[in-house]
Write a protein that holds these residues in place. Structure first.
Motif, PDB file in Angstrom:
ATOM      1  N   GLY A 151       2.044   5.191  -0.530  1.00 32.46           N
ATOM      2  CA  GLY A 151       1.211   6.474  -0.178  1.00 32.46           C
ATOM      3  C   GLY A 151       0.147   6.885  -1.425  1.00 32.46           C
ATOM      4  O   GLY A 151       0.509   6.735  -2.575  1.00 32.46           O
ATOM      5  N   LYS A 152      -0.666   7.508  -0.969  1.00 34.61           N
ATOM      6  CA  LYS A 152      -1.596   8.115  -1.825  1.00 34.61           C
ATOM      7  C   LYS A 152      -1.272   9.547  -2.367  1.00 34.61           C
ATOM      8  O   LYS A 152      -0.341  10.131  -2.054  1.00 34.61           O
ATOM      9  N   MET A 191      -2.379  13.003  -3.765  1.00 35.47           N
ATOM     10  CA  MET A 191      -3.210  14.071  -3.844  1.00 35.47           C
ATOM     11  C   MET A 191      -2.713  15.415  -4.386  1.00 35.47           C
ATOM     12  O   MET A 191      -1.678  15.826  -3.655  1.00 35.47           O
ATOM     13  N   ALA A 217      -6.171   0.008  -8.710  1.00 27.84           N
ATOM     14  CA  ALA A 217      -5.859   1.412  -8.660  1.00 27.84           C
ATOM     15  C   ALA A 217      -6.969   2.032  -8.800  1.00 27.84           C
ATOM     16  O   ALA A 217      -7.963   1.780  -9.405  1.00 27.84           O
ATOM     17  N   LYS A 218      -7.283   3.218  -7.896  1.00 30.70           N
ATOM     18  CA  LYS A 218      -8.301   4.310  -7.995  1.00 30.70           C
ATOM     19  C   LYS A 218      -7.811   5.668  -8.402  1.00 30.70           C
ATOM     20  O   LYS A 218      -6.879   6.056  -7.876  1.00 30.70           O
ATOM     21  N   SER A 274      -3.000  -0.428  -4.664  1.00 29.49           N
ATOM     22  CA  SER A 274      -2.743  -1.289  -3.654  1.00 29.49           C
ATOM     23  C   SER A 274      -2.663  -2.936  -4.442  1.00 29.49           C
ATOM     24  O   SER A 274      -3.001  -3.064  -5.344  1.00 29.49           O
ATOM     25  N   THR A 313     -16.658   2.865  -3.832  1.00 28.90           N
ATOM     26  CA  THR A 313     -16.184   3.551  -2.800  1.00 28.90           C
ATOM     27  C   THR A 313     -17.372   3.827  -1.685  1.00 28.90           C
ATOM     28  O   THR A 313     -17.139   3.423  -0.619  1.00 28.90           O
ATOM     29  N   TYR A 361      -4.634   6.155  -5.678  1.00 25.35           N
ATOM     30  CA  TYR A 361      -4.378   5.409  -4.877  1.00 25.35           C
ATOM     31  C   TYR A 361      -4.216   4.025  -5.512  1.00 25.35           C
ATOM     32  O   TYR A 361      -4.852   3.518  -6.482  1.00 25.35           O
ATOM     33  N   LEU A 365       0.907  -1.224  -0.014  1.00 25.67           N
ATOM     34  CA  LEU A 365       0.063   0.226   0.007  1.00 25.67           C
ATOM     35  C   LEU A 365       0.648   1.145   0.041  1.00 25.67           C
ATOM     36  O   LEU A 365       1.221   1.795   1.009  1.00 25.67           O
ATOM     37  N   PHE A 371      -6.446  12.496  -7.669  1.00 25.82           N
ATOM     38  CA  PHE A 371      -6.114  11.917  -6.665  1.00 25.82           C
ATOM     39  C   PHE A 371      -5.872  10.525  -7.401  1.00 25.82           C
ATOM     40  O   PHE A 371      -6.245   9.965  -8.346  1.00 25.82           O
TER      41      PHE A 371
END
Length: 156
Positions: free
Chosen positions: A42-43, A45, A70-71, A60, A111, A58, A40, A56
């Motif tokens: 870091g995000k 932003m 991925a988002k 994982s 989400t 994300y 995981l 953004f």
């Protein structure tokens, strides 16, 4: 490649992913995070220099048996003035062995369900066993999803 990729609109995500499956998925994710087996990073932003939007991302991967997910999306506060949602996102899932794209899903629907499922896992772990009341601070889609996920018999 696109012939083999599953494309899921928000309605299809809601139809196919039930609350119990979402709760089981979140329980597995929290377990993998807790025991250190999940990847995981870091995000990201990133505020735009052009307007008040924020992009953004994300990513994982829970284990060698699961592919990367991925988002990617944006927060656009100005959308509220036009009556549009302020957050839009897409989620992509990759094959665990080949890394090929296998699914693209509406990020809002995923989400909503994932967030409520995460809360259900937390309630299961932290609430007193004889608790009979639930307070929800908030409203709209997320509040309704949380109540549905935490109701007895819905996976908690």
């Amino acid at each position: 490649m696109t012939d083999d990729v599953l494309f899921l609109s928000g309605d299809r995500v809601t139809d196919l992913l039930d609350t119990d499956a979402a709760i089981a998925s979140q329980r597995a994710a929290f377990t993998a995070l807790g025991d250190g087996t999940a990847d995981l990073p870091g995000k990201i932003m990133h505020p735009s220099r052009f307007d008040d939007s924020v992009v953004f991302a994300y990513v994982s991967r829970l284990s060698a048996d699961t592919g990367a997910v991925a988002k990617f999306g944006s927060v656009n506060p100005a959308n509220a003035r036009a009556g549009l949602p302020t957050i839009h996102a897409v989620i992509s899932a990759l094959d665990p062995v080949t890394g090929q794209l296998v699914a693209v899903m509406d990020g809002t629907a995923v989400t909503t369900l994932r967030t409520a499922a995460g809360s259900a896992v937390a309630v299961d772990a932290l609430a007193a066993p004889d608790a009979t009341r639930l307070a929800v601070l908030g409203s709209g889609t997320q509040a309704l999803a949380h109540v549905r996920a935490i109701m007895p018999g819905s996976g908690t």
